[in-house]
Design an enzyme around this catalytic site. Structure first.
Site, PDB file in Angstrom:
ATOM      1  N   HIS A  13       0.832  -1.201   0.000  1.00 19.55           N
ATOM      2  CA  HIS A  13       0.000   0.000   0.000  1.00 19.55           C
ATOM      3  C   HIS A  13       0.871   1.258   0.000  1.00 19.55           C
ATOM      4  CE1 HIS A  13      -3.793   2.199   0.937  1.00 19.55           C
ATOM      5  NE2 HIS A  13      -2.924   3.072   1.458  1.00 19.55           N
ATOM      6  N   GLU A  14       1.866   1.295   0.882  1.00 16.07           N
ATOM      7  CA  GLU A  14       2.716   2.481   0.973  1.00 16.07           C
ATOM      8  C   GLU A  14       3.602   2.624  -0.261  1.00 16.07           C
ATOM      9  OE1 GLU A  14       1.872   4.456   3.154  1.00 16.07           O
ATOM     10  OE2 GLU A  14       0.703   3.090   4.382  1.00 16.07           O
ATOM     11  N   HIS A  42       1.908   4.385  -3.035  1.00 14.22           N
ATOM     12  CA  HIS A  42       1.826   5.839  -2.903  1.00 14.22           C
ATOM     13  C   HIS A  42       2.997   6.550  -3.576  1.00 14.22           C
ATOM     14  CE1 HIS A  42      -1.764   6.520  -0.693  1.00 14.22           C
ATOM     15  NE2 HIS A  42      -1.407   5.856   0.374  1.00 14.22           N
ATOM     16  N   GLU A  55      -5.652   7.539  -2.227  1.00 13.67           N
ATOM     17  CA  GLU A  55      -5.974   6.378  -1.402  1.00 13.67           C
ATOM     18  C   GLU A  55      -6.724   5.296  -2.170  1.00 13.67           C
ATOM     19  OE1 GLU A  55      -4.451   6.087   1.095  1.00 13.67           O
ATOM     20  OE2 GLU A  55      -3.976   8.103   1.808  1.00 13.67           O
TER      21      GLU A  55
END
Length: 917
Positions: free
Chosen positions: A479-480, A483, A502
């Protein structure tokens, strides 16, 4: 655009007048003092006036053009008139230690000395004292407005860049005989526009200029949200000094950083991803359109490690015994709110010798090599871009380091270090070139309010991921990492469109993790369908429990991206405490992208996504940029009824569950993993209905092995049951090791199966639940705008709660709902140790919502005990209202029920229950 701000409201103002003048580069020179909990020093701003900026950013100008004729005036407080003689006297008295942390910190006496700290003006953005435009306004002097709060601003001065040796090369004259304001500004204009291939020279000149002497103090004033600076006689941005130095210090209570101790008990400070971003760390321009570079020198005691969002892997330079200096820089223009710092006694966790290249994986979505090659010229402003570098485009695993408190190095070695290479490689296989050249990963202190936060070149992760096994750690990493592309390299021009960060990260999280595990296509699909099922349940809960106006992904509609004439704007609900618990942008954004990928097919969708990344990296985008390019690049036969307008109406500008999603979930069949869970639920319901004494030959239930996400779904289904006996809960706890869910494993009791032992081994009294109000369901993890990439879309800080934490959360709900007193210690441990503060607080609210029936005091005590270390907790008042009526009863009955005597602390802490057993 109406810039009136209700001081009692929850909107976040972005005050900087970026349409008139723009910060192109920051040079920070800071000392970190842990004794006084202050960061102090100077920041030098290199500015560019708005005319040149508008030429370089035509897309931003066009987006705001419809607002330009409204003639909106931004009201500003009356500037402080500081006599030059007094200011000069003050500057001669003010001295700074070269390393403040190495000597005893002095108390902040700025108020006594007449320094101009922030004043709490109740008027918000507008002031009745004086109303003027911050750009060209006739006889009025130009105001440079910076976003600023919780800072003590001590002095502002112009920097004499012309005095730096060698600066004559930036002028038309071989010698600087007559120095004027115009000449200094010309030097800065030439410096900030140097070509990208001269970035090292540019950084060197920035550093040298930042050390130049001042050539005149500037007048300044502060209010609640801004710092305003002016120079007598400078009526336009062109006339205003283009290099200024601000002397300032932070305040211990400042909201941009947190002073705390790490898990080893050592002091540390770090940026927490606050709703106010970095304006309480240094004066800056917060609007995302203010893309800038920066370099920073930070001094701290030699025992501390300074980590920062920088392109270089900094090493300490010893200044003298006991004091070291750290230097970082960034050459890719980014919003100032993406700046991140962490200072503590971190230990670097070394990778054991292994062939990290073996971690590279292939996935069903791996594109042909040609898709990763650069085609054409990048569209962003000029900087040293990795997408233009042939070696960078083929780099699957970028250099990375891991830092943690010394007590967590072993856990990092076992899990985290092993997962970073395959997750990075998986991300590269899906999206191509990594936007950033390196990555630092830091395990942050236990008070960090979410599971993770992504920033340029650095990632914060919660300690919770280390105890959740490879599944929790891997999905959070993915997830990170996502980003880096969506949220950092590509950012939302309007912060209200958080879904552009997001939603993409949540959708790509599953794709990256499947690739990192090297799952077969059908296995990846099954796992993704199961996670979609869980997210669907989260979304349904979210729509029932959240305010309607906060369920919209594009709340500003046609005005999205618009600002006032000055560039100032307001982020709707940016300070709303409900935002801490919201995950609408994660979930609705995820389902929109999933809907588009299924409509187009994975191959077409991810091929487009790579093109989109290449076209827009290094830039700010709006929803229409993505949607228009998507529809233009897909075949007509796959477009069907898709249009930008339809997607706006169904997904982005409406509250509630989107109609296409409702139809899809109603018509779709459950995946195989979800059907397996339903079968297990049926077994548990059957077990719960059995009498205490069974026939000896009655067949024992055999439970199948469950994946972590399946266990979450099982517990959620069981929460829907009206009654569960304590005997059933005890067996449930034993079967799936729920008391040990700090360690997430594939649940496989006794060689793959677990036999329900019936009534054997149960000594407590059977206590089935009775009629009560509906159980107040919570919708999973909700974090500070949650795991945000810093600044581009505020609050990073991350998506839907991962399975290990959801298991603990749902298990605690079952314990409280059915008054399973034997397991109250698990609830207490969850509330005290879980790193997700919003998650913990939401569960405490659940305890409060459960009513005041028999036994509620014990639950309240558990909640109070968990909140007690949190100063100023708003939950204190709620719990005090619940506990006050029972004060005398608790005193009389405390020993019999194992509850502590009634003891309260001062109002400043809210309350504290001292632990007496």
């Amino acid at each position: 655009m109406d810039m009136q701000l209700d001081p009692a409201g929850d909107d976040l103002p972005l005050m900087a007048n970026t349409s008139h003048i723009l910060v192109k580069h920051y040079v920070l020179d800071l000392d970190v003092d842990f004794e006084s909990q202050v960061i102090e020093g100077t920041i030098v701003l290199f500015l560019e006036d708005g005319d040149r900026f508008k030429k370089q950013n035509r897309s931003v100008e066009e987006a705001c053009q419809s607002e330009s004729n409204k003639g909106c005036k931004l009201g500003m407080p009356e500037p402080c008139h500081v006599p030059v003689t007094n200011a000069m006297t003050f500057s001669s008295e003010m001295e700074y230690n070269d390393c403040a942390i190495c000597s005893k910190g002095e108390k902040d006496t700025s108020d006594k000395d007449g320094n101009h700290d922030n004043q709490e003006h109740a008027a918000g953005i507008s002031s009745s004292k004086r109303c003027c435009d911050t750009g060209n306004h006739g006889s009025e002097e130009f105001l440079l407005v910076l976003d600023c709060c919780d800072l003590s601003v001590l002095k502002v001065e112009e920097v004499d860049v012309a005095a730096v040796p060698g600066m004559e090369k930036f002028t038309r004259s071989p010698e600087l005989t007559v120095v004027s304001e115009e000449l200094r500004n010309q030097i800065v204009r030439e410096l900030v526009t140097l070509p990208a291939n001269r970035w090292r020279e540019q950084l060197d000149y920035y550093a040298r200029c930042s050390q130049a002497a001042g050539c005149g103090e500037l007048l300044f004033d502060t209010d609640t949200w801004s710092l305003q600076i002016r120079k007598t006689g400078a009526q336009t941005a062109t006339d205003f000094p283009h290099a200024i130095r601000i002397w300032y210090k932070t305040k211990p209570e400042g909201r941009s950083v947190t002073w705390t101790s790490d898990q080893s008990g050592r002091p540390c400070v770090y940026t927490v991803g606050s709703p106010v971003n970095n304006r309480a760390l240094f004066p800056c321009q917060e609007p995302p359109v203010a893309m800038s570079t920066w370099q920073a020198t930070v001094r701290a005691a030699a025992s501390f490690v300074v980590l920062m969002s920088g392109e270089n892997s900094a090493k300490p330079t010893q200044l003298w015994e006991g004091c070291s200096s750290w230097y970082y820089y960034v050459t890719m223009p980014m919003p100032a709110s993406t700046f991140t710092i962490a200072v503590g006694c971190w230990t670097e966790v070394k990778m054991e010798p292994c062939s990290s290249g073996d971690s590279a994986t292939e996935t069903p979505f791996s594109p042909p090599e040609a898709d990763f090659r650069h085609v054409g010229v990048c569209s962003h402003m000029e900087y040293p871009c990795r997408f233009q570098n042939a070696s960078a485009t083929t780099q699957q695993i970028i250099p990375h380091r891991v830092f943690a408190p010394v007590c967590l190095t072993g856990a990092c070695q076992e899990t985290l270090l092993q997962l970073i290479p395959p997750c990075l490689s998986a991300a590269h296989s899906v999206l191509g070139t990594h936007p950033f050249s390196r990555l630092d990963v830091l395990i942050v202190p236990a008070n960090f309010p979410s599971l993770g936060m992504a920033s340029p070149h650095i990632m914060f992760l919660s300690q919770s991921i280390l105890t959740g096994g490879s599944h929790l750690c891997g999905t959070r990493l993915c997830h990170e990492i996502a980003h880096a592309w969506f949220g950092l390299a590509l950012g939302a021009r309007d912060w209200t469109e958080e879904w552009l960060s997001e939603g993409f990260a949540s959708h790509l999280e599953d794709v990256f993790w499947a690739a990192a595990q090297q799952l077969a296509p059908h296995e990846a699909r099954e796992q993704q369908e199961l996670r979609a099922c869980l997210r669907w349940r989260r979304l349904q809960d979210e729509m029932q429990s959240s305010p309607t106006e906060m369920q919209v992904l594009r709340p500003n509609k046609d005005k999205t991206g618009h600002t006032s004439d000055s560039g100032a704007s307001v982020i709707k609900h940016g300070l709303n405490p409900e935002k801490i618990f919201m995950q609408v942008h994660y979930l609705k954004g995820y389902f929109l992208l999933r809907f588009l990928a299924e409509r187009l097919g994975d191959e077409t969708y991810f091929s487009f996504l790579r093109k989109f990344v290449h076209a827009f990296h290094g830039q700010l985008i709006l929803s229409q940029d993505f949607l228009q390019m998507l529809l233009e690049n897909i075949p007509e036969e796959k477009r069907l009824e898709l249009s930008v307008e339809n997607i706006y109406q169904d997904w982005l500008e409406s509250s509630g569950i989107p109609k296409p999603l409702q139809r899809e979930r109603s018509a779709g069949a459950e995946c195989g993993l979800a059907r397996q869970v339903r079968a297990e639920v049926t077994k548990w319901i059957r077990v719960n209905r059995r009498p205490r004494r069974r026939k000896r030959r009655e067949r024992e239930a055999v439970f199948e092995k469950l994946l972590p996400d399946q266990l979450v779904l099982l517990l959620e289904h069981l929460l829907e049951q009206k009654t569960l006996s304590h005997r059933t809960l005890q067996s449930l706890q034993r079967t799936y090791h729920l008391q040990d869910q700090d360690a997430e494993v594939e649940v496989d009791a006794q060689a793959g199966h677990s036999k329900f032992p019936g009534a054997e081994g149960t000594s407590h009294q059977e206590q089935p639940t009775t009629e009560r109000p509906p159980w107040p369901r919570l919708s999973g993890h909700r974090s500070l705008f949650s795991s945000r990439p810093r600044g581009i879309v505020p609050f990073a800080k991350t998506a839907v709660l991962n399975s290990a934490l959801r298991v603990r959360h749902r298990w605690c709900e079952l314990i409280v709902k059915h008054k399973f007193t034997k397991a109250y210690e698990s609830v207490e441990r969850f509330l005290q140790e879980d790193q997700e503060r919003p998650q913990r607080d939401s569960f405490i609210h659940l305890l409060l919502a459960w009513g005041t029936g028999p036994g509620h005091q014990r639950r309240d005590y558990v909640a109070a005990k968990a909140v007690s270390p949190q100063p100023g907790s708003s939950l204190g008042a709620s719990l005090s209202q619940r506990l006050v009526p029972a004060r005398h009863a608790q005193k009389a009955d405390s020993h019999k029920r194992g509850l502590p005597p009634w003891i309260w602390s001062g109002a400043a802490l809210g309350f504290r229950v001292l632990l007496h057993r």
